[in-house]
Structure formats: structure tokens, C-alpha cells
Design an enzyme around this catalytic site. Sequence first.
Site, short mmCIF file in Angstrom:
data_model
loop_
_atom_site.label_atom_id
_atom_site.label_comp_id
_atom_site.label_asym_id
_atom_site.label_seq_id
_atom_site.Cartn_x
_atom_site.Cartn_y
_atom_site.Cartn_z
CG HIS A 1 -0.39 -0.03 2.54
ND1 HIS A 1 0.29 1.06 3.06
CD2 HIS A 1 -0.35 -0.98 3.50
CE1 HIS A 1 0.70 0.76 4.29
NE2 HIS A 1 0.33 -0.49 4.57
CB CYS B 1 2.25 -9.24 18.56
SG CYS B 1 1.35 -8.78 17.04
CB CYS C 1 -0.55 -6.25 19.22
SG CYS C 1 0.62 -5.28 18.27
CE LYS D 1 -4.45 -7.93 4.77
NZ LYS D 1 -4.05 -9.17 5.41
N1 MSP Z 1 9.49 -6.93 7.34
C1 MSP Z 1 9.60 -5.89 8.30
C2 MSP Z 1 10.85 -5.07 8.08
C3 MSP Z 1 12.12 -5.83 8.08
S1 MSP Z 1 13.48 -4.82 7.69
C4 MSP Z 1 14.82 -5.74 8.08
C5 MSP Z 1 8.38 -4.99 8.20
N2 MSP Z 1 7.71 -5.04 7.03
S2 MSP Z 1 6.38 -4.22 6.69
O1 MSP Z 1 5.87 -4.74 5.45
O2 MSP Z 1 5.48 -4.20 7.79
O3 MSP Z 1 6.87 -2.80 6.33
C6 MSP Z 1 7.13 -1.89 7.30
C7 MSP Z 1 7.56 -0.60 6.66
O4 MSP Z 1 6.58 -0.13 5.71
C8 MSP Z 1 7.62 0.52 7.69
O5 MSP Z 1 8.81 0.52 8.40
C9 MSP Z 1 7.49 1.70 6.81
O6 MSP Z 1 8.73 1.91 6.18
C10 MSP Z 1 6.47 1.26 5.78
N3 MSP Z 1 5.10 1.60 6.19
C11 MSP Z 1 4.05 0.74 6.35
N4 MSP Z 1 2.94 1.47 6.67
C12 MSP Z 1 3.25 2.77 6.73
C13 MSP Z 1 2.53 3.95 6.97
N5 MSP Z 1 1.24 3.96 7.23
N6 MSP Z 1 3.21 5.11 6.90
C14 MSP Z 1 4.55 5.16 6.61
N7 MSP Z 1 5.24 4.07 6.38
C15 MSP Z 1 4.65 2.85 6.45
O7 MSP Z 1 8.11 -4.28 9.12
#
Ligand code: MSP
Length: 500
Positions: free
Chosen positions: A17, A125, A143, A302
Site C-alpha cells: 500500500h 504478537c 498488541c 492493512k
Molecule cells: N518486514 C519488516 C521489516 C524488516 S526490515 C529488516 C516490516 N515489514 S512491513 O511490510 O510491515 O513494512 C514496514 C515498513 O513499511 C515501515 O517501516 C514503513 O517503512 C512502511 N510503512 C508501512 N505502513 C506505513 C505507513 N502507514 N506510513 C509510513 N510508512 C509505512 O516491518
Amino acid sequence: MSFYVTTPIYYVNAAPHLGHAYTSIACDVLARHARAAGEDTFFLTGTDEHGEPVVLAAERDGISPRELVDTNSERFRALSDLLELSNDFFIRTTDAGHITRVQAILQRVHDSGHVYRGTYEGWYCPRCADFKSESEIGPENTCPIHHIPLRWESEENWFFRLSTFQEPLERLFDERPDFVLPRHAYNEARSFLAQGLQDVSLSRAKLSWGVPVPWEPDHVFYVWFDALLNYVTALGYAREGEDLTARFWPATFHVIGKDILKFHTIYWPALLMAAELAVPRHVFVHGFLLSPHDGELEKMSKSRGNVLDPFAIIEEFGPDALRHYLFREVTFGADGPVSLEGFRSRYDTELANEYGNLASRTLNMLERYCEGRVAAVALDSELAGDFAGLGARVDELLARAELSAALEEIWQRVRRLNRYVEERAPWQLAKQPERAAELERVLASLAEGLRLVTVLLHPFLPGKSVELLDALGRPELGAREFAGEGWGGPVSAIAPLFPK
Ligand code: MSP
């Protein structure tokens, strides 16, 4: 010097997203800026494919974890393409090259005595893939990030002696106040550290979808250790027959969202120290894109269902408009709301009116009044003064990953050029043949200003900037100063850059 920038690797159990696109674009801006400055640059992104959430999602869909990760990783790759990311490699943690390197590094950590066997108990979690400490538990054992019930888990684990890195980490933070940026994130990491570090789980016994622990084959590594190591392992196999580690490690920037600050600012440098690898120069922590959920602005995610689809926006408006919007609308480093209405309004006022119109008017006036050429005459020194030091200022801000501040500096000059057109009114000058020289000078100055803002906008607007620089007949990205004299070449017309 080399420049190495990374995104977090994204979980494949959910569709990409706008929040994911946000971090990726930020890294792309930094990578493109570094390349334009002639730095030896490597930009890494990819997907995080192990762990329990993947197994659960695959079970729900009635497919194997392997099928799930193959399909979903492809969606993130498709998003990278659509965003026109200039990444040099796309890592998947299920790559054989990653797995063998994770095992080798963690075996080394084991052999140096940084691990031990023990029992873990705590609230867990599955979506965070993380055990929660007392202060991280929401109401009724939920969580606070995912609003789902936590599980009480107890199992035999291998542990990483994180606690022994308390002092080395304190020293790191003392000696390098820019290790974590921006400042408020540095402070947050420090206060986590000040609570005192506890050892953390390194392996999981009840899961098979992961990287096997070489000295305990019934265990797989805890997914965060497997995932963090991607930043190092990728350099080992991204180019066949070549190891890029010496060339690019340590990373210049890990860019992450604030949800994963603890892993990147505490666990990660400790693990690197244990593995006798250099720690990164900077971890930049950005805020959340927010969007309405039950009447409140909340993190776009999500699980809340309040996500914007980057694919749809790009399909209608192209990637550049989205890239511009995100860093204009939300100060990089802080939280801020985004919406389709906000997007449309900025598209119209800034991209279509302020920048797109400036480009069309400048090219049209050169065509009409100067035979389609930029005159090789001395340029307006007053206008030049308003651009003095701009390139260096942008460099300085981007060296700290302050993307919004850099874009604001540039945008002030876009506005300055629009005022310049109004002040000098070339269409009036054109009616006075005795002022032909002044007209030439005004339009050549305007062309130079437009060229310069466009060069500086290139990392933000990679597609449209190239189109415009080509039309100006000055495609090179290296000329980052306001010149003293017009370049004396022909320009060509183009369709509106950002049509309404
Ligand atoms: N897989 C782990 C990261 C491992 S890195 C060694 C993870 N993945 S994630 O799919 O949840 O992605 C997280 C990242 O997506 C966040 O750190 C951020 O960079 C980005 N974001 C997801 N949602 C977001 C927002 N609503 N706003 C800004 N960034 C966001 O965590």
C-alpha cells in the site's frame, strides 16, 4: 565515497500500500541524488518472506508458503517498477544466497559466544513477530500496533546476549549523534536503551518456515535476525561472481518507519558488533502516513483497512505526481495525513499551475520571442542571487535525508521564477523593439532558472524532469549552479508536463 541506501524489506503476507511506497520512494530520491552527484551508489529493496504470518496467510489461502511468497513478492516488485525505483537489486529472504550467508554470519556470532540456550516466556504478537515487554502491551493483552490479542508463549530458544551490548551501544550513541535521525528518533532509541537491555530470542523451535539454525537444525532463526541481515547478505550475491561488501558496507542510510525503530537502532547495531561488522552510518526514521479510521486519523495499515492504493493513483497521474505529493504533504520524519483530495489539490496548484505552467510558458515565450533559442547573453544577476548556494543547500539537507526541507527549498525557487515572469512581463517587452536585448536576457535567465530547479527536482520527478531537460536541450544532471551566461542553444516544445 560510496553511497548505500536500503528500504526495509516488506512482509509479503499483505498487499503493498501507499505506506510501503512512501519509504521506497524516499530511498529512491536519495539514491538518485547520490548518483547525480557522481557517488558510487547502491540501492537495495526487497521482501521479507519468512516467519509465522506467512505460514498463517498461506494456510488461510489453502496454498503453500512457497506459492504465497512467490506470488506476493511479485506484487512488491511490480510496485517498484511502477514507482520507477532505481534499485540495484531486489532481495528476497528465500534466496539461497541470503540463507547461506545468514547461517554463516550467525554461526560466527555463535562461535564467539554471543548466544546461549534458554527458555522464553512472554506475550507474543504474531503480526509483529515480536515478544512484548510490559510497557508495550495494550489494553486486555492486545498488541498496541495491530489491536489483536497477544499470545502467552513459552519455548526453548537460543538467545542473543543483547544485554552485553548495553555499553557499546551507549558509546555508539554518544559518539555519533547522527547515527539515528531525526533527533526525536535518536532520543526515542536512547530512552529505550536507558531502560536497560534484555537478551532476546534468536531462534524459534515451533516454526519451520525460516532459515535453519546450523547448530540446532530443528530451530529456525527468529525472523527479525534473518531479515535484518538482508542489508549485508545482498551485497554478497547481488552481482554474480562479485562481492560488493567491501565496496558498499557499511550502509549510508537505512530508511525505516518508526514502527521498526527498536530493531534497527538497537538490535541491529548490536548484532553487527557481535558479527564484527561495521555499523551503518545513519538510520533515518520517518513517521506514519495517516488516514481516517472510525473517524480518527490513524496509521495507514492493512489491519485497519484505511489504505490508499498506489497502483490506482499512478495509473491515473503517473509516478512523479505521487512522489512529489508525499514529500510536500507530510514532513519527512513526522506523521501526517494523506488523502486523494489532498493529492488532487496539490497536483493542480503545484504541479499543473506552478511548475507545469512555468515550463510551458517559458518554452512558448522562447519560441515566440527568441526564435526558439536561449540567447548566449549575460544573465540577470539579481535572479542569480536568489539561486546562489541552492544546490549546496539541497545537498546538505539530503545528506541528512531531510527530503521535505530540500523539496521546499527548490519549490521556493519555482515560485520565485513565476514571480519573475510576472515582474518582467516579457510580453510587454516584446512590444518594444528597443528592449529586445532585455527580452533576450529575461528569457535566457528564466530558462536557466527553470533548468536548475529541474535538475534539482530530478530525484523527486525522475520522469518529467528528464522530459523537460531534453526539451531545454540540456539533459545533463551535473550542472547544479546558476550560470552567468545563457547556454545559446535551441529548445523544443513539449506537451503539458502535468495536464489538468
Ligand atoms: N518486514 C519488516 C521489516 C524488516 S526490515 C529488516 C516490516 N515489514 S512491513 O511490510 O510491515 O513494512 C514496514 C515498513 O513499511 C515501515 O517501516 C514503513 O517503512 C512502511 N510503512 C508501512 N505502513 C506505513 C505507513 N502507514 N506510513 C509510513 N510508512 C509505512 O516491518
